[in-house]
Scaffold this active site. Structure first.
Site, PDB file in Angstrom:
ATOM      1  N   CYS A 282      46.025  74.060 -40.262  1.00  0.00           N
ATOM      2  CA  CYS A 282      47.127  74.955 -40.719  1.00  0.00           C
ATOM      3  C   CYS A 282      47.235  75.824 -38.795  1.00  0.00           C
ATOM      4  O   CYS A 282      46.618  75.515 -38.136  1.00  0.00           O
ATOM      5  CB  CYS A 282      46.950  76.008 -41.472  1.00  0.00           C
ATOM      6  SG  CYS A 282      45.321  76.554 -41.993  1.00  0.00           S
TER       7      CYS A 282
ATOM      8  N   HIS B 198      24.129  69.194 -37.874  1.00  0.00           N
ATOM      9  CA  HIS B 198      23.662  70.059 -38.793  1.00  0.00           C
ATOM     10  C   HIS B 198      24.702  70.730 -39.996  1.00  0.00           C
ATOM     11  O   HIS B 198      23.039  71.169 -40.884  1.00  0.00           O
ATOM     12  CB  HIS B 198      23.778  71.673 -37.650  1.00  0.00           C
ATOM     13  CG  HIS B 198      23.064  70.864 -36.166  1.00  0.00           C
ATOM     14  ND1 HIS B 198      22.902  72.427 -35.317  1.00  0.00           N
ATOM     15  CD2 HIS B 198      22.482  69.739 -36.070  1.00  0.00           C
ATOM     16  CE1 HIS B 198      21.978  72.021 -34.470  1.00  0.00           C
ATOM     17  NE2 HIS B 198      22.116  70.084 -34.418  1.00  0.00           N
TER      18      HIS B 198
END
Length: 144
Positions: free
Chosen positions: A67, A100
């Site tokens: 967006c 991670h």
């Protein structure tokens, strides 16, 4: 491994989404377009939820959302249990999101990223793997 990606956006991300679909298809990646389908005003939660649902239901390997700023659609996707959507603006952040955080949706800020940088983010996101180890315990604390 054949990769299948669900992609979605609101009106602010429409032009970038169309360019990314072409890029993904050139890389022989299967794409499921969850909308929006024009520059007409569109509400980002509708598309964030559609892509997140496809990822949660294992219809696809990953999702890509965009967006204007990336924030609203990211917040919408992250409401789904099991979704780890990561807002990324460069390849290093995209790599770390996978390594991670075991991110499963890449979120791009359409108004603030070049097409070239978006390509680099996608390449990093789909090629990196979750490192596990010390990161696993942290992930287990996310879903409460």
């Amino acid at each position: 491994m054949s990769i299948k990606i669900a992609i979605g956006c609101d009106h602010a991300g429409f032009e970038l989404k169309e360019q990314l679909i072409t890029y993904l298809k050139l890389k022989n990646i299967s794409v499921v377009d969850k909308g929006c389908y024009s520059l007409d005003r569109a509400d980002y939660p509708d598309y964030g939820h559609a892509v997140a649902t496809a990822v949660v239901n294992k219809e696809v390997n990953f999702g890509i959302l965009m967006c204007g700023s990336g924030n609203g659609i990211n917040m919408s996707a992250n409401k789904h249990k099991g979704i780890r959507a990561a807002l990324c603006w460069n390849a290093e952040i995209a790599s770390l999101a996978r390594q991670h955080n075991d991110a499963n949706i890449l979120v791009l800020p359409a108004r603030y990223i070049s097409v070239d940088e978006a390509h680099k983010c996608i390449d990093a996101f789909i090629t990196e793997n979750f490192e596990g180890g010390r990161h696993q315990a942290r992930l287990e604390k996310i879903d409460i």
